[in-house]
Design a protein around this motif. Structure first.
Motif, mmCIF file in Angstrom:
data_model
loop_
_atom_site.group_PDB
_atom_site.id
_atom_site.type_symbol
_atom_site.label_atom_id
_atom_site.label_comp_id
_atom_site.label_asym_id
_atom_site.label_seq_id
_atom_site.Cartn_x
_atom_site.Cartn_y
_atom_site.Cartn_z
ATOM 1 N N THR A 220 57.010 13.211 -24.448
ATOM 2 C CA THR A 220 55.839 12.575 -23.862
ATOM 3 C C THR A 220 55.043 13.567 -23.020
ATOM 4 O OG1 THR A 220 56.820 10.390 -23.919
ATOM 5 C CG2 THR A 220 55.127 10.745 -22.268
ATOM 6 N N VAL A 221 55.730 14.362 -22.231
ATOM 7 C CA VAL A 221 55.050 15.334 -21.375
ATOM 8 C C VAL A 221 54.315 16.364 -22.228
ATOM 9 C CG1 VAL A 221 55.391 17.138 -19.637
ATOM 10 C CG2 VAL A 221 56.635 14.969 -19.447
ATOM 11 N N GLU A 222 54.992 16.926 -23.222
ATOM 12 C CA GLU A 222 54.372 17.937 -24.093
ATOM 13 C C GLU A 222 53.169 17.395 -24.858
ATOM 14 O OE1 GLU A 222 58.614 20.128 -25.054
ATOM 15 O OE2 GLU A 222 57.716 18.822 -26.540
ATOM 16 N N ALA A 223 53.225 16.117 -25.220
ATOM 17 C CA ALA A 223 52.144 15.504 -25.994
ATOM 18 C C ALA A 223 50.978 15.060 -25.104
ATOM 19 C CB ALA A 223 52.689 14.318 -26.782
ATOM 20 N N GLY A 224 51.096 15.285 -23.795
ATOM 21 C CA GLY A 224 50.036 14.899 -22.875
ATOM 22 C C GLY A 224 49.939 13.403 -22.653
ATOM 23 N N LEU A 225 51.059 12.709 -22.821
ATOM 24 C CA LEU A 225 51.072 11.250 -22.709
ATOM 25 C C LEU A 225 51.750 10.742 -21.430
ATOM 26 C CD1 LEU A 225 51.978 10.469 -26.418
ATOM 27 C CD2 LEU A 225 49.764 10.105 -25.311
ATOM 28 N N ARG A 226 52.071 11.652 -20.531
ATOM 29 C CA ARG A 226 52.749 11.239 -19.296
ATOM 30 C C ARG A 226 51.878 10.231 -18.552
ATOM 31 N NH1 ARG A 226 53.955 13.151 -13.915
ATOM 32 N NH2 ARG A 226 56.133 12.658 -13.520
#
Length: 111
Positions: free
Chosen positions: A31-37
């Protein structure tokens, strides 16, 4: 479609799980890597559908959401605190080894 499962790990999942899956050659996003945090569960679900990734989560809201649709790429769920990190990794590796992406569509796998 790829003949191997690709995973996406939800926000609360420990980063060591992604690291160990990658060490075994498994394609994983977080989630963090995908910018979805801090994004909504709906945004997470849209991402896995677009990317055709099986979601690994410890958030039971996704179980409810999955019951309302049958075309998601699959959800692997583990109740928080019920399994060790090692057991979670072993279960996800086993799923990767024995299931195809097509078999996971619409399915919720409880670890």
């Amino acid at each position: 479609m790829s003949n191997r499962i690709r995973f996406h790990l939800d926000e609360q999942v420990k980063s060591v799980i992604a690291r160990e899956l990658r060490r075994r050659g498994i394609d994983v996003t977080t989630t963090v890597e995908a910018g979805l945090r801090t994004q909504s569960d709906d945004a997470q679900l849209a991402f896995i559908c677009q990317e055709k990734r099986v979601l690994f989560t410890q958030d039971d809201d996704f179980i409810r959401m999955a019951s309302l649709m049958n075309d998601h790429p699959g959800i692997a769920y583990c109740q928080q605190g019920s399994r060790s990190i090692g057991q979670i990794i072993e279960s996800l590796v086993l799923m990767y080894e024995v299931c195809t992406p097509e078999e996971m569509v619409g399915r919720v796998e409880f670890l």
